[in-house]
Design an enzyme around this catalytic site. Structure first.
Site, PDB file in Angstrom:
ATOM      1  N   ALA A 166      49.306 -65.149  69.459  1.00 22.61           N
ATOM      2  CA  ALA A 166      49.652 -65.352  68.046  1.00 22.61           C
ATOM      3  C   ALA A 166      49.207 -64.200  67.147  1.00 22.61           C
ATOM      4  O   ALA A 166      49.671 -64.095  66.017  1.00 22.61           O
ATOM      5  CB  ALA A 166      49.057 -66.670  67.555  1.00 22.61           C
ATOM      6  N   ASP A 167      48.314 -63.346  67.628  1.00 23.53           N
ATOM      7  CA  ASP A 167      47.796 -62.284  66.759  1.00 23.53           C
ATOM      8  C   ASP A 167      47.487 -61.018  67.563  1.00 23.53           C
ATOM      9  O   ASP A 167      46.335 -60.601  67.685  1.00 23.53           O
ATOM     10  CB  ASP A 167      46.536 -62.811  66.056  1.00 23.53           C
ATOM     11  N   LEU A 168      48.537 -60.433  68.105  1.00 25.25           N
ATOM     12  CA  LEU A 168      48.336 -59.252  68.956  1.00 25.25           C
ATOM     13  C   LEU A 168      48.138 -58.008  68.091  1.00 25.25           C
ATOM     14  O   LEU A 168      49.066 -57.261  67.821  1.00 25.25           O
ATOM     15  CB  LEU A 168      49.530 -59.073  69.899  1.00 25.25           C
TER      16      LEU A 168
END
Ligand SMILES: Nc1ncnc2c1ncn2[C@@H]1O[C@H](COP(=O)(O)OP(=O)(O)O)[C@@H](O)[C@H]1O
Ligand SMILES: [Mg+2]
Length: 241
Positions: A166-168
């Site tokens: 979700a938050d690369l």
């Protein structure tokens, strides 16, 4: 040998008994860290690195979360445990390691109920040895295109296993001294039945935005369009396989 679970009065704990014992709940308390870890300052919301026996571990606390729904059940935390952010991240790490993906080993997770409908979770993972975040590395030195390609191919491997991060961003990618990459911080991520091309592309686009933002923020940040082309072409080649 393996993962064990127990409940105390207000908390649920899961732990890897090859690393810690049934008394591992102490590792979730600030007081223990203040007394036992070199890093005396345990800032709220920041990951804490510490040593426990022969292990190098990382402790991270989640922001307080609320459980959706109006039903106040006595066992609300228990029944909803699998849906809490901390349990989901712990189980995702377990599953990804079984798939052979480079992510930290999950060591323990704890969820405390804060009645009536809130909870707080914390996670302990094994520290990836001799690693720095990609953000830290790029502030310091360039990474050659062969490495950028390797990272692109690695992200593709996660996507082929239907992992959605979700938050690369560049602070959720670790690079070791021997040149291996690890992905971390799977909070709000998921392993899908089938990952859509749109969601996979959104991960890659998120990484690009993070690198562009860091480049604007730091006077010296070693990232170029050429590096991105190396990452992206390796990514495209690997997902096409
Ligand atoms: N297993 C690990 N090994 C080494 N460093 C880690 C590990 N887990 C977290 N870190 C470090 O702690 C930072 C914060 O952890 P992270 O899981 O990304 O939580 P959040 O971004 O939500 O605070 C990372 O950017 C990284 O620097
Ligand atoms: Mg992070």
């Amino acid at each position: 040998m393996g993962y064990r679970q127990f409940k105390s009065k207000l908390a649920r704990v899961i732990y890897d008994d090859e690393v810690v014992d049934a008394d591992c709940e102490k590792l979730f308390h600030c007081d223990w860290h203040k007394a036992n870890s070199a890093c005396a300052l345990v800032e709220r919301g920041k990951a804490v690195m510490f040593k426990y026996r022969e292990w190098e571990l990382v402790f991270k606390q989640y922001h307080r979360g609320g459980l959706a729904g109006r039903l106040v059940e006595k066992s609300y935390l228990y029944s909803r445990l699998p849906n809490t952010r901390v349990w989901r991240e712990f189980n995702m790490l377990r599953a990804m390691r079984e798939l052979g993906l480079p992510v930290p080993r999950p060591v323990a997770a704890r969820c405390v109920s804060l009645p009536p409908l809130a909870y707080r979770g914390a996670l302990i993972t094994e520290r990836v040895p001799d690693s720095r975040t990609l953000t830290q590395v790029l502030c310091d030195r360039p990474v050659d295109n062969a490495q950028w390609s390797k990272l692109g191919a690695l992200i593709a491997r996660f996507h082929q296993k239907n992992v959605y991060h979700a938050d690369l961003n560049a602070s959720n990618i670790l690079l070791t001294g021997s040149g291996d990459f690890y992905l971390i911080d799977f909070d709000k991520g998921s392993i899908r039945n089938s990952l859509s091309r749109q969601d996979a592309d959104a991960n890659v686009a998120r990484l690009r935005r993070s690198l562009d933002k860091l480049q604007k923020r730091h006077s010296e940040f070693h990232f170029s369009e050429d590096n991105w082309q190396a990452l992206e072409s390796a990514y495209r080649a690997a997902v096409a396989d």
